[in-house]
Design a protein around this motif. Structure first.
Motif, PDB file in Angstrom:
ATOM      1  N   LEU A 146       1.102  -1.049  -0.263  1.00 32.99           N
ATOM      2  CA  LEU A 146       0.006   0.103   0.057  1.00 32.99           C
ATOM      3  C   LEU A 146       1.309   1.510   0.209  1.00 32.99           C
ATOM      4  CD1 LEU A 146      -2.802  -0.690   2.440  1.00 32.99           C
ATOM      5  CD2 LEU A 146      -3.197  -1.344   0.510  1.00 32.99           C
ATOM      6  N   PRO A 147       0.599   2.521  -0.401  1.00 27.23           N
ATOM      7  CA  PRO A 147       1.698   3.816  -0.113  1.00 27.23           C
ATOM      8  C   PRO A 147       0.561   3.374   0.836  1.00 27.23           C
ATOM      9  CG  PRO A 147      -0.287   3.675  -2.710  1.00 27.23           C
ATOM     10  CD  PRO A 147      -0.848   2.062  -1.758  1.00 27.23           C
ATOM     11  N   ALA A 148       2.287   4.979   1.883  1.00 23.04           N
ATOM     12  CA  ALA A 148       1.960   5.272   2.839  1.00 23.04           C
ATOM     13  C   ALA A 148       0.455   5.817   3.575  1.00 23.04           C
ATOM     14  CB  ALA A 148       3.519   6.221   3.362  1.00 23.04           C
ATOM     15  N   ALA A 149       0.543   6.673   2.674  1.00 27.33           N
ATOM     16  CA  ALA A 149      -1.137   7.772   3.076  1.00 27.33           C
ATOM     17  C   ALA A 149      -1.775   6.383   3.476  1.00 27.33           C
ATOM     18  CB  ALA A 149      -1.402   8.397   2.233  1.00 27.33           C
ATOM     19  N   GLN A 150      -2.707   5.399   2.552  1.00 22.14           N
ATOM     20  CA  GLN A 150      -3.351   4.534   2.407  1.00 22.14           C
ATOM     21  C   GLN A 150      -3.078   4.076   4.140  1.00 22.14           C
ATOM     22  OE1 GLN A 150      -4.853   2.607  -1.340  1.00 22.14           O
ATOM     23  NE2 GLN A 150      -4.083   3.899  -2.333  1.00 22.14           N
ATOM     24  N   ARG A 151      -1.634   3.690   3.675  1.00 21.62           N
ATOM     25  CA  ARG A 151      -1.669   2.469   4.860  1.00 21.62           C
ATOM     26  C   ARG A 151      -2.401   3.047   6.158  1.00 21.62           C
ATOM     27  NH1 ARG A 151       2.733   0.487   2.804  1.00 21.62           N
ATOM     28  NH2 ARG A 151       4.339   1.793   4.073  1.00 21.62           N
ATOM     29  N   ASP A 152      -1.990   4.365   6.233  1.00 23.86           N
ATOM     30  CA  ASP A 152      -2.442   5.235   7.930  1.00 23.86           C
ATOM     31  C   ASP A 152      -3.646   4.904   8.102  1.00 23.86           C
ATOM     32  OD1 ASP A 152       0.720   6.101   8.102  1.00 23.86           O
ATOM     33  OD2 ASP A 152       0.563   7.842   6.708  1.00 23.86           O
ATOM     34  N   VAL A 153      -4.375   5.152   6.567  1.00 24.43           N
ATOM     35  CA  VAL A 153      -5.541   5.576   6.659  1.00 24.43           C
ATOM     36  C   VAL A 153      -6.188   4.695   7.543  1.00 24.43           C
ATOM     37  CG1 VAL A 153      -8.500   6.462   5.182  1.00 24.43           C
ATOM     38  CG2 VAL A 153      -6.368   7.817   5.520  1.00 24.43           C
ATOM     39  N   LEU A 154      -6.255   3.314   6.277  1.00 28.99           N
ATOM     40  CA  LEU A 154      -6.468   1.473   6.608  1.00 28.99           C
ATOM     41  C   LEU A 154      -6.353   1.475   8.883  1.00 28.99           C
ATOM     42  CD1 LEU A 154      -7.567  -1.050   5.543  1.00 28.99           C
ATOM     43  CD2 LEU A 154      -5.435  -1.484   5.477  1.00 28.99           C
ATOM     44  N   ASN A 183     -10.812   3.268   1.192  1.00 26.21           N
ATOM     45  CA  ASN A 183     -10.975   2.667  -0.109  1.00 26.21           C
ATOM     46  C   ASN A 183     -10.620   1.672  -0.933  1.00 26.21           C
ATOM     47  OD1 ASN A 183     -14.922   3.547   0.054  1.00 26.21           O
ATOM     48  ND2 ASN A 183     -15.054   4.670  -0.691  1.00 26.21           N
ATOM     49  N   ARG A 184      -9.655   2.860  -1.509  1.00 27.56           N
ATOM     50  CA  ARG A 184      -8.475   2.081  -2.380  1.00 27.56           C
ATOM     51  C   ARG A 184      -8.269   0.699  -1.578  1.00 27.56           C
ATOM     52  NH1 ARG A 184      -7.689   8.041  -3.586  1.00 27.56           N
ATOM     53  NH2 ARG A 184      -8.391   8.548  -5.402  1.00 27.56           N
ATOM     54  N   ALA A 185      -7.297   1.550  -0.152  1.00 30.01           N
ATOM     55  CA  ALA A 185      -6.899   0.559   0.170  1.00 30.01           C
ATOM     56  C   ALA A 185      -7.646  -1.178   1.009  1.00 30.01           C
ATOM     57  CB  ALA A 185      -6.379   1.283   2.024  1.00 30.01           C
ATOM     58  N   ARG A 186      -8.942  -0.718   0.598  1.00 27.03           N
ATOM     59  CA  ARG A 186      -9.727  -1.926   1.249  1.00 27.03           C
ATOM     60  C   ARG A 186      -9.760  -2.633  -0.375  1.00 27.03           C
ATOM     61  NH1 ARG A 186     -15.170  -0.495   2.441  1.00 27.03           N
ATOM     62  NH2 ARG A 186     -15.935  -2.755   3.461  1.00 27.03           N
ATOM     63  N   GLY A 187      -9.664  -2.459  -1.011  1.00 28.05           N
ATOM     64  CA  GLY A 187      -9.421  -2.648  -2.803  1.00 28.05           C
ATOM     65  C   GLY A 187      -8.883  -4.008  -2.617  1.00 28.05           C
ATOM     66  N   ARG A 188      -8.253  -3.382  -2.573  1.00 23.56           N
ATOM     67  CA  ARG A 188      -5.992  -3.976  -2.447  1.00 23.56           C
ATOM     68  C   ARG A 188      -6.239  -5.370  -1.430  1.00 23.56           C
ATOM     69  NH1 ARG A 188      -0.879  -1.254  -4.139  1.00 23.56           N
ATOM     70  NH2 ARG A 188      -1.324   0.290  -5.460  1.00 23.56           N
ATOM     71  N   LEU A 189      -6.449  -5.068  -0.509  1.00 22.21           N
ATOM     72  CA  LEU A 189      -7.174  -5.835   0.632  1.00 22.21           C
ATOM     73  C   LEU A 189      -7.515  -7.652   0.196  1.00 22.21           C
ATOM     74  CD1 LEU A 189      -7.442  -4.753   4.426  1.00 22.21           C
ATOM     75  CD2 LEU A 189      -5.273  -5.519   2.828  1.00 22.21           C
ATOM     76  N   ARG A 190      -9.553  -6.878  -0.511  1.00 15.81           N
ATOM     77  CA  ARG A 190      -9.739  -7.681  -0.840  1.00 15.81           C
ATOM     78  C   ARG A 190      -8.972  -8.275  -1.910  1.00 15.81           C
ATOM     79  NH1 ARG A 190     -13.670  -3.990  -0.595  1.00 15.81           N
ATOM     80  NH2 ARG A 190     -13.166  -2.662  -2.779  1.00 15.81           N
ATOM     81  N   GLY A 191      -8.611  -7.364  -2.899  1.00 17.98           N
ATOM     82  CA  GLY A 191      -7.971  -8.880  -4.174  1.00 17.98           C
ATOM     83  C   GLY A 191      -6.974  -9.922  -3.621  1.00 17.98           C
ATOM     84  N   ALA A 192      -5.923  -9.087  -2.513  1.00 13.60           N
ATOM     85  CA  ALA A 192      -5.128 -10.127  -1.607  1.00 13.60           C
ATOM     86  C   ALA A 192      -5.577 -11.779  -0.944  1.00 13.60           C
ATOM     87  CB  ALA A 192      -4.168  -9.556  -0.917  1.00 13.60           C
ATOM     88  N   LEU A 193      -7.249 -11.186  -1.130  1.00 13.56           N
ATOM     89  CA  LEU A 193      -8.005 -12.310   0.187  1.00 13.56           C
ATOM     90  C   LEU A 193      -9.357 -12.633  -0.400  1.00 13.56           C
ATOM     91  CD1 LEU A 193      -7.487 -10.247   3.814  1.00 13.56           C
ATOM     92  CD2 LEU A 193      -6.512 -12.138   2.816  1.00 13.56           C
ATOM     93  N   GLY A 194      -8.637 -12.396  -2.459  1.00 13.98           N
ATOM     94  CA  GLY A 194      -9.576 -13.806  -2.980  1.00 13.98           C
ATOM     95  C   GLY A 194     -11.538 -13.428  -2.315  1.00 13.98           C
TER      96      GLY A 194
END
Length: 208
Positions: A146-154, A183-194
């Motif tokens: 994740l970009p650092a800014a997204q990780r901070d928020v998440l 929302n962007r960070a959650r999208g990446r997590l969903r992709g990583a976890l099927g």
């Protein structure tokens, strides 16, 4: 028969309620030692947050510096905000940014080994289609990417339970920006976890 002319016994006054954070900060401007109560109240939470992100190595120093910075800036604190946690998390997050490489290195090591509690709170939220242990490695890899800014928020929303407004105050960004990054960070997590979203409950609470 009771004598109606006798007054009823007086109840002792209720003890003073515990002062909120803003009151402690305002008092510390006159009595600097009062700031110690704010440290005792919130240092364990800040320590947990920093350890989760960076491990135990630099955490003591970062927590100490968080409260030193807060003490020096206390005169500028908005006392209309009774809860100082977003302010403190914001200071701590800014200090964590100095250790981005350490954080990503730790997450990548977890992605290889799965032997670290960093992602435990996320993994526990994954549903029965994915075991907690199996979730840790892909979660760690996704967080590291994740970009650092997204990780901070998440992490402030999902780990620390802050609302979008509180995260916005912590990071000095608009709530709409918080929502977009989340929302962007959650999208990446969903992709990583099927398609599984372990942050859904935190998202609903933060949005409420």
């Amino acid at each position: 028969m009771p004598d109606p002319t006798r007054s009823a016994p007086r109840r002792p006054p209720d003890p003073d309620p515990k002062p909120d954070d803003a009151s402690l900060i305002a008092r510390s401007l006159r009595e600097p030692e009062a700031f110690a109560a704010l440290f005792r109240r919130h240092a364990p939470l800040i320590m947990r947050y920093v350890v989760r992100r960076l491990g135990p190595g630099p955490s003591d120093d970062i927590v100490a510096e968080t409260f030193l910075v807060a003490f020096r800036r206390r005169a500028a604190y908005d006392t209309a905000r009774p809860d100082a946690r977003p302010w403190l998390y914001g200071i701590a997050t800014n200090l964590v940014r100095r250790h981005r490489r350490d954080e990503v290195r730790q997450l990548r090591a977890l992605a290889r080994t799965g032997a670290d509690p960093v992602t435990e709170s996320f993994a526990e939220a994954a549903d029965s289609r994915l075991s907690a242990h199996a979730a840790r490695r892909p979660l760690a890899a996704a967080l590291a990417g994740l970009p650092a800014a997204q990780r901070d928020v998440l992490l402030l929303v999902s780990w620390e339970g802050l609302t979008y407004d509180e995260v916005g105050r912590a990071l000095s960004i608009a709530p709409g920006t918080v929502r977009s990054r989340m929302n962007r960070a959650r999208g990446r997590l969903r992709g990583a976890l099927g398609g599984i979203d372990p942050t859904a409950a935190a998202e609903e609470q933060a949005d409420g």
